[in-house]
Design a protein around this motif. Structure first.
Motif, PDB file in Angstrom:
ATOM      1  N   ALA A  94      -7.019  -2.897   0.717  1.00 64.38           N
ATOM      2  CA  ALA A  94      -6.444  -2.320   0.604  1.00 64.38           C
ATOM      3  C   ALA A  94      -4.776  -2.198   0.685  1.00 64.38           C
ATOM      4  O   ALA A  94      -3.655  -1.926   0.288  1.00 64.38           O
ATOM      5  N   LEU A  95      -4.369  -2.525   1.998  1.00 69.31           N
ATOM      6  CA  LEU A  95      -2.835  -3.166   3.141  1.00 69.31           C
ATOM      7  C   LEU A  95      -2.864  -3.863   1.891  1.00 69.31           C
ATOM      8  O   LEU A  95      -1.396  -3.868   1.669  1.00 69.31           O
ATOM      9  N   ALA A  96      -3.284  -4.423   2.171  1.00 66.32           N
ATOM     10  CA  ALA A  96      -2.406  -6.337   1.532  1.00 66.32           C
ATOM     11  C   ALA A  96      -2.125  -5.752  -0.243  1.00 66.32           C
ATOM     12  O   ALA A  96      -1.472  -5.940  -0.948  1.00 66.32           O
ATOM     13  N   LYS A  97      -3.371  -5.210  -1.046  1.00 65.13           N
ATOM     14  CA  LYS A  97      -3.101  -4.848  -2.572  1.00 65.13           C
ATOM     15  C   LYS A  97      -1.753  -3.946  -1.939  1.00 65.13           C
ATOM     16  O   LYS A  97      -0.924  -4.249  -3.144  1.00 65.13           O
ATOM     17  N   TRP A 103       1.449  -3.507  -0.283  1.00 71.41           N
ATOM     18  CA  TRP A 103       2.532  -5.012   0.269  1.00 71.41           C
ATOM     19  C   TRP A 103       2.709  -5.948  -0.665  1.00 71.41           C
ATOM     20  O   TRP A 103       3.619  -5.739  -0.976  1.00 71.41           O
ATOM     21  N   VAL A 104       1.511  -6.374  -2.021  1.00 71.88           N
ATOM     22  CA  VAL A 104       1.854  -7.569  -2.823  1.00 71.88           C
ATOM     23  C   VAL A 104       2.512  -7.093  -4.063  1.00 71.88           C
ATOM     24  O   VAL A 104       3.706  -7.236  -4.665  1.00 71.88           O
ATOM     25  N   ALA A 105       2.244  -5.251  -4.249  1.00 70.45           N
ATOM     26  CA  ALA A 105       2.819  -4.555  -4.547  1.00 70.45           C
ATOM     27  C   ALA A 105       4.382  -4.254  -4.765  1.00 70.45           C
ATOM     28  O   ALA A 105       5.448  -3.785  -6.024  1.00 70.45           O
ATOM     29  N   LYS A 106       4.614  -4.571  -3.147  1.00 70.00           N
ATOM     30  CA  LYS A 106       6.557  -3.736  -2.898  1.00 70.00           C
ATOM     31  C   LYS A 106       6.657  -5.231  -1.772  1.00 70.00           C
ATOM     32  O   LYS A 106       7.750  -5.339  -1.942  1.00 70.00           O
ATOM     33  N   TYR A 107       6.631  -5.944  -1.682  1.00 68.01           N
ATOM     34  CA  TYR A 107       7.220  -6.765  -1.249  1.00 68.01           C
ATOM     35  C   TYR A 107       6.851  -8.766  -2.036  1.00 68.01           C
ATOM     36  O   TYR A 107       5.856  -8.270  -2.504  1.00 68.01           O
ATOM     37  N   PRO A 108       7.567  -9.297  -2.276  1.00 65.25           N
ATOM     38  CA  PRO A 108       7.711 -10.486  -3.058  1.00 65.25           C
ATOM     39  C   PRO A 108       6.935 -11.726  -2.545  1.00 65.25           C
ATOM     40  O   PRO A 108       7.077 -12.380  -1.923  1.00 65.25           O
ATOM     41  N   ILE A 109       5.490 -11.008  -1.732  1.00 64.57           N
ATOM     42  CA  ILE A 109       4.508 -12.728  -1.673  1.00 64.57           C
ATOM     43  C   ILE A 109       3.470 -12.728  -2.430  1.00 64.57           C
ATOM     44  O   ILE A 109       3.866 -12.779  -3.561  1.00 64.57           O
ATOM     45  N   ILE A 110       3.461 -14.093  -1.760  1.00 56.71           N
ATOM     46  CA  ILE A 110       2.705 -15.136  -3.222  1.00 56.71           C
ATOM     47  C   ILE A 110       1.766 -16.017  -2.460  1.00 56.71           C
ATOM     48  O   ILE A 110       1.268 -16.722  -3.018  1.00 56.71           O
ATOM     49  N   LEU A 111       1.200 -16.021  -1.467  1.00 59.66           N
ATOM     50  CA  LEU A 111       0.288 -16.257  -0.511  1.00 59.66           C
ATOM     51  C   LEU A 111      -0.032 -16.180   0.213  1.00 59.66           C
ATOM     52  O   LEU A 111       0.801 -15.004   1.378  1.00 59.66           O
ATOM     53  N   GLU A 157      -2.885 -15.981   3.470  1.00 59.40           N
ATOM     54  CA  GLU A 157      -4.134 -17.005   3.736  1.00 59.40           C
ATOM     55  C   GLU A 157      -5.084 -16.547   5.078  1.00 59.40           C
ATOM     56  O   GLU A 157      -4.295 -15.309   6.293  1.00 59.40           O
ATOM     57  N   ASP A 158      -6.189 -16.621   5.418  1.00 60.56           N
ATOM     58  CA  ASP A 158      -6.975 -15.588   6.101  1.00 60.56           C
ATOM     59  C   ASP A 158      -7.163 -14.289   5.957  1.00 60.56           C
ATOM     60  O   ASP A 158      -6.339 -13.992   7.914  1.00 60.56           O
ATOM     61  N   PRO A 159      -7.073 -14.123   5.367  1.00 58.67           N
ATOM     62  CA  PRO A 159      -6.629 -12.139   4.996  1.00 58.67           C
ATOM     63  C   PRO A 159      -7.573 -11.661   5.939  1.00 58.67           C
ATOM     64  O   PRO A 159      -8.324 -10.538   6.250  1.00 58.67           O
ATOM     65  N   LEU A 160      -9.191 -12.642   6.092  1.00 55.23           N
ATOM     66  CA  LEU A 160     -10.256 -11.837   6.546  1.00 55.23           C
ATOM     67  C   LEU A 160     -10.332 -12.631   7.269  1.00 55.23           C
ATOM     68  O   LEU A 160     -10.739 -13.717   7.702  1.00 55.23           O
TER      69      LEU A 160
END
Length: 425
Positions: free
Chosen positions: A275-278, A280-288, A290-293
């Motif tokens: 949920a946190l990643a979703k 951030w990806v919606a809010k910031y220019p994140i392209i990659l 790694e090892d989110p889990l």
């Protein structure tokens, strides 16, 4: 006996960028060619990585000496390889793997085997009168990687209040490697000025990125966006952000429970991190990412990829450890859409090439990577061009062991001239 046959192998103990011992191998061929290769070492390591053989003698380097690995090169590996043609990389690597006889190279040490594997490849390239990237990759090797530059450190790579291990600037919008490197080097220096103005430390972590104590993990992203803009670039167009959570390092069970204690975020589940990643990806220019889990959170990884895999590159590192067995499982279970690739994680040039090829054959990306304990050996730079995978992480715009890779890539770009390729996907 062929002029390119192996005449001798020697190994010595040298120090890596953290001041810990590592292995340097010298390969001498019958034709007089003599080259060396130095093996990197990781801090944030996956449980199933090939074994880095250490002496365990508390009276030397706190038990981290590598004299046993060096002895294995000279006393076990050298007699077995002497007389073999250095151009027969597959046969040489297979001989060492069989000589070791373990699944994880625990007998001879992946550091011993990889040192020989790299040195032999270098010697063969010199003997053939070819650049290493061309020798390993063939005549079509001409794609320069996008440099994913680590400019903020946390986690296992820094002693600070940031849980996530790496925040990288990715110059995918640049027209060439040299310009991309300039984009992110300028952003790195701008970030330093921003940190100074805010009263934050500008000391650097293991990979050369700044390692300040921040109020949250999210603040790291906000600072990088600010640095991109103040450097005159457009976030998401010229430069985007890549994150390496190295989530195993803050997982309490390596499966589905986490504790982001340094930043004060506290206990979280896989679903919380997704949920946190979703957000951030919606809010910031994140392209990659790694090892989110964590390395055993296969179910969580697959959920993460299902939710975000069509928007960003989801990279597995600790979960795959450059091992085709785990990468193949990841492909079957849709665990990610890319694998990190580290030479010393699997322990030979041939097996690393196999891992890259498996990814490419199944539509995955292969993300080439250095280690936190590095040397000034630039083998990785040539290997990245040889594999043509399109992106590489090699640390920040500081520390000579990181810059050695970037500078070698600048050399390669100059050699290739107008034939050089540079693009994200």
């Amino acid at each position: 006996m062929a002029a390119t046959s192996i005449k001798d192998l020697q190994a010595i103990e040298v120090l890596d960028s953290r001041g810990n011992p590592t292995v340097r191998v010298f390969a001498t061929l019958e034709n007089g060619v003599r080259v060396s290769a130095s093996v990197p070492s990781g801090a944030s390591t996956g449980e199933y990585e090939a074994v880095e053989l250490r002496d365990g003698d508390p009276t030397r380097y706190g038990g981290k000496g590598v004299l046993k690995a060096c002895a294995n090169v000279m006393e076990v590996i050298a007699p077995a390889l002497r007389g073999m043609d250095a151009r027969e990389q597959l046969a040489i690597d297979r001989t060492m793997i069989e000589l070791d006889g373990t699944e994880n190279k625990a007998r001879l040490g992946a550091n011993a085997i990889l040192g020989v594997s790299m040195a032999v490849a270098k010697a063969a390239a010199v003997s053939e009168g070819e650049e290493l990237y061309r020798y390993l990759g063939g005549s079509e090797a001409r794609r320069l990687p996008v440099p994913c530059m680590n400019i903020l450190n946390g986690g296992e790579h820094a002693d600070n209040s940031v849980d996530f291990q790496e925040f990288m600037a990715v110059p995918h919008g640049a027209p060439s490697f040299s310009e991309g490197l300039r984009y992110v080097a300028e952003t790195f220096h701008t970030l330093k000025k921003i940190l100074e103005a805010k009263g934050y430390s500008t000391a650097v972590g293991d990979e050369g990125g700044f390692a300040p104590n921040l109020g949250s993990n999210e603040e790291a992203i906000e600072l990088i966006v600010e640095a991109i803009e103040k450097s005159g670039y457009k976030p998401g167009i010229d430069i985007s952000i890549a994150i390496d959570s190295a989530a195993t390092s803050f997982s309490t069970d390596k499966k589905g429970h986490y504790n982001l204690k340094w930043s004060g975020a506290g206990e979280m589940t896989s679903d919380d991190l997704i949920a946190l990643a979703k957000e951030w990806v919606a809010k910031y220019p994140i392209i990659l990412w790694e090892d989110p889990l964590a390395e055993e959170d296969w179910e969580g990884f697959a959920k993460f990829t299902k939710e975000l895999g069509d928007k960003i590159e989801v990279v597995g590192d600790d979960i795959f450890v450059t091992n085709t067995k785990f990468i193949r499982r990841g492909i079957e279970e849709h665990t990610a859409n890319a694998s990190l690739i580290k030479l010393n994680q699997i322990g030979s040039v041939t097996e690393t090439v196999d891992a890259v090829r498996l990814c490419i054959e199944h539509g995955w990306r292969a993300f080439l990577s250095h280690r936190s304990g590095e040397t000034c050996d630039s083998f990785l730079a040539d290997f990245a061009v040889a594999m043509g995978t399109g992106h590489l992480k090699s640390g920040s715009a500081s520390r000579s062991e990181r810059l050695a890779k970037y500078n070698r890539l600048l050399e390669i770009e100059a050699q290739l001239g107008p034939d050089a390729l540079y693009y994200w996907k």
